[in-house]
Structures are given as structure tokens and as C-alpha cells.
Design a protein around this motif. Structure first.
Motif, PDB file in Angstrom:
ATOM      1  N   GLN A   1       0.797  -1.078   0.047  1.00 29.92           N
ATOM      2  CA  GLN A   1      -0.124  -0.096   0.031  1.00 29.92           C
ATOM      3  C   GLN A   1       0.833   1.377   0.210  1.00 29.92           C
ATOM      4  O   GLN A   1       0.534   2.202   0.406  1.00 29.92           O
ATOM      5  N   ARG A   2       1.963   1.237  -0.511  1.00 35.51           N
ATOM      6  CA  ARG A   2       3.002   2.499  -0.875  1.00 35.51           C
ATOM      7  C   ARG A   2       2.746   2.938  -2.355  1.00 35.51           C
ATOM      8  O   ARG A   2       2.721   1.900  -3.290  1.00 35.51           O
ATOM      9  N   ASP A   3       2.909   4.218  -2.747  1.00 33.03           N
ATOM     10  CA  ASP A   3       2.984   4.379  -3.912  1.00 33.03           C
ATOM     11  C   ASP A   3       4.231   4.155  -4.741  1.00 33.03           C
ATOM     12  O   ASP A   3       5.244   4.728  -4.393  1.00 33.03           O
ATOM     13  N   PRO A   4       4.192   3.526  -5.640  1.00 37.27           N
ATOM     14  CA  PRO A   4       5.482   3.032  -6.387  1.00 37.27           C
ATOM     15  C   PRO A   4       6.250   4.172  -6.956  1.00 37.27           C
ATOM     16  O   PRO A   4       7.509   4.150  -6.851  1.00 37.27           O
ATOM     17  N   LEU A   5       5.347   5.171  -7.453  1.00 32.15           N
ATOM     18  CA  LEU A   5       6.156   6.230  -8.029  1.00 32.15           C
ATOM     19  C   LEU A   5       6.936   7.102  -7.125  1.00 32.15           C
ATOM     20  O   LEU A   5       8.057   7.488  -7.134  1.00 32.15           O
ATOM     21  N   ILE A   6       6.382   7.377  -5.842  1.00 35.58           N
ATOM     22  CA  ILE A   6       7.212   8.034  -4.523  1.00 35.58           C
ATOM     23  C   ILE A   6       8.263   7.272  -4.240  1.00 35.58           C
ATOM     24  O   ILE A   6       9.230   7.808  -3.862  1.00 35.58           O
TER      25      ILE A   6
END
Length: 115
Positions: free
Chosen positions: A38-43
């Protein structure tokens, strides 16, 4: 000396940049798995890429400084010897003296080995 510095800087930057690009490929593959957490891959990719870039810049500084301090310029006397020999009419015997020797693998027979 400036040419040597330029060569050392550019060769280090080139090598470390290639390593950085390879590391970014691995980060790109690894960041995809963080999407499951549940982490943003782009960030995550931007953060990892920025940290890798900072490490690369520090390595460039460290390696260039180290290689410049280790650099020992050697004066080439071949041109001077050729001009001196042409002026005096002599041939350079130093450059031809060791052309047929093979220092690796040559063993001289010893006299104590024969019984």
C-alpha cells in the motif's frame, strides 16, 4: 596534468553513471513489489533514485580525489632520445636490448641440480 585530470574525472563519471543506471533498473523492479504494501510506487522510486544519485555523486567525488592523489605522471623520454640520437647520429640501443627476452616462464638451468 589537465588532460590527466580530465581523463580521470570523465572515466570515473562514465563508469559510475553506468552503474547508477543499472541500479535504477533494479530499483524499478523492486519498487513494483512495494505496491502490495500500500505504498505509492512512483514516490518510492523517486526516493530510492534520489538516494542512489546522492551516493553516486559522493562516490564520484571520493574516487576522483583518490585517483588524482594516486596519479604519478611519467615523462616520456622517447621523443627526447630520438632527437638526441638524430643530432649525434647514434642509434638508440636501449629500446632494442630487451625485445627478445621473455621474463615470464624462462628458467635458467642451475648447476647444483645435476647429480
Amino acid at each position: 596534468m589537465k588532460e590527466a585530470e580530465r581523463f580521470l574525472i570523465l572515466s570515473n563519471i562514465d563508469r559510475l553513471w553506468k552503474e547508477h543506471l543499472q541500479a535504477l533498473k533494479f530499483v524499478q523492479q523492486a519498487v513494483g513489489l512495494r505496491g502490495y504494501a500500500q505504498r505509492d510506487p512512483l514516490i518510492e522510486y523517486k526516493l530510492e533514485g534520489y538516494n542512489l544519485f546522492l551516493e553516486m555523486m559522493a562516490q564520484i567525488r571520493r574516487n576522483v580525489i583518490y585517483s588524482i592523489y594516486q596519479f604519478q605522471p611519467v615523462l616520456v623520454k622517447q621523443d627526447q632520445d630520438k632527437t638526441e640520437n638524430q643530432k649525434s647520429g647514434k642509434r638508440n640501443t636501449r629500446t632494442r636490448a630487451n625485445t627478445n627476452r621473455d621474463p615470464v616462464g624462462t628458467v635458467e638451468p642451475s648447476t647444483s641440480a645435476s647429480s
